[in-house]
Design a protein around this motif. Sequence first.
Motif, PDB file in Angstrom:
ATOM      1  N   LEU A 137       0.807  -1.223   0.000  1.00  0.00           N
ATOM      2  CA  LEU A 137       0.000   0.000   0.000  1.00  0.00           C
ATOM      3  C   LEU A 137       0.840   1.274   0.000  1.00  0.00           C
ATOM      4  O   LEU A 137       0.306   2.370   0.158  1.00  0.00           O
ATOM      5  CB  LEU A 137      -0.919   0.011   1.230  1.00  0.00           C
ATOM      6  N   SER A 138       2.142   1.137  -0.197  1.00  0.00           N
ATOM      7  CA  SER A 138       3.035   2.297  -0.079  1.00  0.00           C
ATOM      8  C   SER A 138       2.728   3.390  -1.094  1.00  0.00           C
ATOM      9  O   SER A 138       3.018   4.561  -0.855  1.00  0.00           O
ATOM     10  CB  SER A 138       4.503   1.859  -0.230  1.00  0.00           C
ATOM     11  N   ASP A 139       2.127   3.019  -2.234  1.00  0.00           N
ATOM     12  CA  ASP A 139       1.782   4.023  -3.242  1.00  0.00           C
ATOM     13  C   ASP A 139       0.316   4.437  -3.156  1.00  0.00           C
ATOM     14  O   ASP A 139      -0.197   5.137  -4.030  1.00  0.00           O
ATOM     15  CB  ASP A 139       2.093   3.502  -4.648  1.00  0.00           C
ATOM     16  N   GLY A 140      -0.369   3.990  -2.107  1.00  0.00           N
ATOM     17  CA  GLY A 140      -1.763   4.356  -1.910  1.00  0.00           C
ATOM     18  C   GLY A 140      -2.753   3.509  -2.676  1.00  0.00           C
ATOM     19  O   GLY A 140      -3.958   3.749  -2.623  1.00  0.00           O
ATOM     20  N   ASP A 141      -2.252   2.513  -3.391  1.00  0.00           N
ATOM     21  CA  ASP A 141      -3.129   1.662  -4.198  1.00  0.00           C
ATOM     22  C   ASP A 141      -2.709   0.211  -4.003  1.00  0.00           C
ATOM     23  O   ASP A 141      -1.551  -0.076  -3.684  1.00  0.00           O
ATOM     24  CB  ASP A 141      -3.026   2.052  -5.675  1.00  0.00           C
ATOM     25  N   LEU A 142      -3.641  -0.709  -4.180  1.00  0.00           N
ATOM     26  CA  LEU A 142      -3.357  -2.136  -4.054  1.00  0.00           C
ATOM     27  C   LEU A 142      -3.519  -2.792  -5.415  1.00  0.00           C
ATOM     28  O   LEU A 142      -4.628  -2.981  -5.905  1.00  0.00           O
ATOM     29  CB  LEU A 142      -4.288  -2.787  -3.025  1.00  0.00           C
ATOM     30  N   HIS A 143      -2.381  -3.135  -6.044  1.00  0.00           N
ATOM     31  CA  HIS A 143      -2.385  -3.775  -7.357  1.00  0.00           C
ATOM     32  C   HIS A 143      -2.866  -5.224  -7.202  1.00  0.00           C
ATOM     33  O   HIS A 143      -2.588  -5.869  -6.186  1.00  0.00           O
ATOM     34  CB  HIS A 143      -0.967  -3.739  -7.934  1.00  0.00           C
ATOM     35  N   PRO A 144      -3.605  -5.751  -8.191  1.00  0.00           N
ATOM     36  CA  PRO A 144      -4.083  -7.142  -8.103  1.00  0.00           C
ATOM     37  C   PRO A 144      -2.966  -8.150  -7.826  1.00  0.00           C
ATOM     38  O   PRO A 144      -3.164  -9.112  -7.071  1.00  0.00           O
ATOM     39  CB  PRO A 144      -4.717  -7.384  -9.481  1.00  0.00           C
ATOM     40  N   ARG A 145      -1.786  -7.955  -8.427  1.00  0.00           N
ATOM     41  CA  ARG A 145      -0.679  -8.893  -8.178  1.00  0.00           C
ATOM     42  C   ARG A 145      -0.147  -8.749  -6.757  1.00  0.00           C
ATOM     43  O   ARG A 145       0.316  -9.708  -6.153  1.00  0.00           O
ATOM     44  CB  ARG A 145       0.437  -8.682  -9.204  1.00  0.00           C
ATOM     45  N   GLU A 146      -0.193  -7.532  -6.221  1.00  0.00           N
ATOM     46  CA  GLU A 146       0.212  -7.341  -4.823  1.00  0.00           C
ATOM     47  C   GLU A 146      -0.753  -8.066  -3.891  1.00  0.00           C
ATOM     48  O   GLU A 146      -0.338  -8.713  -2.917  1.00  0.00           O
ATOM     49  CB  GLU A 146       0.256  -5.851  -4.489  1.00  0.00           C
ATOM     50  N   TYR A 147      -2.020  -7.947  -4.208  1.00  0.00           N
ATOM     51  CA  TYR A 147      -3.031  -8.627  -3.389  1.00  0.00           C
ATOM     52  C   TYR A 147      -2.855 -10.142  -3.466  1.00  0.00           C
ATOM     53  O   TYR A 147      -3.004 -10.853  -2.454  1.00  0.00           O
ATOM     54  CB  TYR A 147      -4.424  -8.222  -3.840  1.00  0.00           C
ATOM     55  N   ALA A 148      -2.519 -10.637  -4.659  1.00  0.00           N
ATOM     56  CA  ALA A 148      -2.305 -12.073  -4.827  1.00  0.00           C
ATOM     57  C   ALA A 148      -1.137 -12.556  -3.962  1.00  0.00           C
ATOM     58  O   ALA A 148      -1.192 -13.640  -3.372  1.00  0.00           O
ATOM     59  CB  ALA A 148      -2.055 -12.407  -6.300  1.00  0.00           C
ATOM     60  N   ILE A 149      -0.080 -11.748  -3.892  1.00  0.00           N
ATOM     61  CA  ILE A 149       1.072 -12.115  -3.057  1.00  0.00           C
ATOM     62  C   ILE A 149       0.673 -12.108  -1.586  1.00  0.00           C
ATOM     63  O   ILE A 149       1.050 -13.009  -0.820  1.00  0.00           O
ATOM     64  CB  ILE A 149       2.251 -11.163  -3.304  1.00  0.00           C
ATOM     65  N   LEU A 150      -0.090 -11.104  -1.172  1.00  0.00           N
ATOM     66  CA  LEU A 150      -0.557 -11.067   0.211  1.00  0.00           C
ATOM     67  C   LEU A 150      -1.411 -12.289   0.526  1.00  0.00           C
ATOM     68  O   LEU A 150      -1.323 -12.849   1.631  1.00  0.00           O
ATOM     69  CB  LEU A 150      -1.363  -9.787   0.460  1.00  0.00           C
ATOM     70  N   GLN A 151      -2.218 -12.716  -0.424  1.00  0.00           N
ATOM     71  CA  GLN A 151      -3.027 -13.916  -0.227  1.00  0.00           C
ATOM     72  C   GLN A 151      -2.133 -15.143  -0.046  1.00  0.00           C
ATOM     73  O   GLN A 151      -2.405 -16.001   0.798  1.00  0.00           O
ATOM     74  CB  GLN A 151      -3.964 -14.127  -1.419  1.00  0.00           C
ATOM     75  N   THR A 152      -1.071 -15.220  -0.851  1.00  0.00           N
ATOM     76  CA  THR A 152      -0.135 -16.342  -0.741  1.00  0.00           C
ATOM     77  C   THR A 152       0.542 -16.349   0.624  1.00  0.00           C
ATOM     78  O   THR A 152       0.651 -17.398   1.274  1.00  0.00           O
ATOM     79  CB  THR A 152       0.933 -16.254  -1.846  1.00  0.00           C
ATOM     80  N   ILE A 153       0.993 -15.173   1.062  1.00  0.00           N
ATOM     81  CA  ILE A 153       1.646 -15.064   2.371  1.00  0.00           C
ATOM     82  C   ILE A 153       0.678 -15.472   3.475  1.00  0.00           C
ATOM     83  O   ILE A 153       1.015 -16.266   4.363  1.00  0.00           O
ATOM     84  CB  ILE A 153       2.153 -13.632   2.610  1.00  0.00           C
ATOM     85  N   ALA A 154      -0.527 -14.915   3.427  1.00  0.00           N
ATOM     86  CA  ALA A 154      -1.516 -15.214   4.455  1.00  0.00           C
ATOM     87  C   ALA A 154      -1.836 -16.698   4.493  1.00  0.00           C
ATOM     88  O   ALA A 154      -1.882 -17.318   5.570  1.00  0.00           O
ATOM     89  CB  ALA A 154      -2.790 -14.405   4.205  1.00  0.00           C
ATOM     90  N   ASN A 155      -2.042 -17.289   3.329  1.00  0.00           N
ATOM     91  CA  ASN A 155      -2.363 -18.707   3.253  1.00  0.00           C
ATOM     92  C   ASN A 155      -1.240 -19.566   3.802  1.00  0.00           C
ATOM     93  O   ASN A 155      -1.481 -20.506   4.571  1.00  0.00           O
ATOM     94  CB  ASN A 155      -2.670 -19.089   1.801  1.00  0.00           C
ATOM     95  N   ARG A 156      -0.012 -19.250   3.439  1.00  0.00           N
ATOM     96  CA  ARG A 156       1.136 -20.044   3.881  1.00  0.00           C
ATOM     97  C   ARG A 156       1.333 -19.943   5.390  1.00  0.00           C
ATOM     98  O   ARG A 156       1.773 -20.909   6.032  1.00  0.00           O
ATOM     99  CB  ARG A 156       2.393 -19.589   3.142  1.00  0.00           C
ATOM    100  N   LEU A 157       0.977 -18.801   5.966  1.00  0.00           N
ATOM    101  CA  LEU A 157       1.161 -18.608   7.408  1.00  0.00           C
ATOM    102  C   LEU A 157      -0.086 -18.986   8.211  1.00  0.00           C
ATOM    103  O   LEU A 157      -0.085 -18.855   9.434  1.00  0.00           O
ATOM    104  CB  LEU A 157       1.550 -17.159   7.705  1.00  0.00           C
ATOM    105  N   GLY A 158      -1.123 -19.428   7.512  1.00  0.00           N
ATOM    106  CA  GLY A 158      -2.304 -19.909   8.219  1.00  0.00           C
ATOM    107  C   GLY A 158      -3.365 -18.868   8.510  1.00  0.00           C
ATOM    108  O   GLY A 158      -4.235 -19.087   9.352  1.00  0.00           O
ATOM    109  N   PHE A 159      -3.327 -17.732   7.799  1.00  0.00           N
ATOM    110  CA  PHE A 159      -4.365 -16.719   7.960  1.00  0.00           C
ATOM    111  C   PHE A 159      -5.452 -16.940   6.904  1.00  0.00           C
ATOM    112  O   PHE A 159      -5.152 -17.259   5.755  1.00  0.00           O
ATOM    113  CB  PHE A 159      -3.792 -15.308   7.788  1.00  0.00           C
ATOM    114  N   SER A 160      -6.696 -16.736   7.277  1.00  0.00           N
ATOM    115  CA  SER A 160      -7.797 -16.885   6.331  1.00  0.00           C
ATOM    116  C   SER A 160      -7.914 -15.645   5.445  1.00  0.00           C
ATOM    117  O   SER A 160      -7.332 -14.596   5.737  1.00  0.00           O
ATOM    118  CB  SER A 160      -9.110 -17.101   7.085  1.00  0.00           C
TER     119      SER A 160
END
Length: 255
Positions: A137-160
């Motif tokens: 979010l450093s540029d004030g916007d959430l790019h779809p690929r950034e969101y996909a990476i966050l989903q991967t991180i969350a999933n791997r660490l056990g966050f829903s």
Amino acid sequence: MQIWGKFFGGVIGFMFGRIAGAILGIWLGHQFDKRMSEAPQGMQERQALFFNTTFAVMGHMAKASGRVTENDIRMANALMDNLRLDGDARREAQAAFRRGKASDFDLQAHLRSFRDLTMGRREVQIMFLEIQIQTALSDGDLHPREYAILQTIANRLGFSQAQLDAMLARWQAETRFQGAANNGPSLSDAYRVLGVEESTSDQELKRAYRKLMAENHPDKLVAKGLPQEMMEIAKRKAQDIQVAYDKVKSARGMR
């Protein structure tokens, strides 16, 4: 590289967005580092892995939108500055950031190692995920690929998915909350800080507030592995929760 305490303390201050908090966190972390100076080699290796994974994934996140922006670089440098990294330590952080930008960066492998490293220490995993959220979010916007990476991180660490989305909304709200002008934070942001909807009943609101206060109670965090000296930083988080709750209570006419 004995920087676990300074890293932990500095990041907490960095996430609060307060220079004073970052400086205090680093100082307290330094005290922790001194106590850990005789730690086994395995402990030092885990510390180095935590450090390198954080900056490498930051680099990977920064590149996700197609190019690394000035905001991305500024944020990485701000974290390094808050941690007072210089010399070899700063060069190592910069190298990790560059590795994360490479096209062959193996995010899954790094996350597996990180998950094994943290060994269920949820507060550390939350901190790691929040750093990556801020990078996205450093540029004030959430790019779809950034969101996909966050989903991967969350999933791997056990966050829903719901937990990730709640963290995204809460981080944005807390940033606005802390930067509010003289009129104070908005009511909607106060609800987001508490992690509830405006339609939430008074009883549910109280439960959410008590749960957050319990989770962020300094004594409880110390029991989970945070150094005793970090209690003041934990209190700052609890204060934000209290201010948000008081604002909502006032708006509802609750006692």
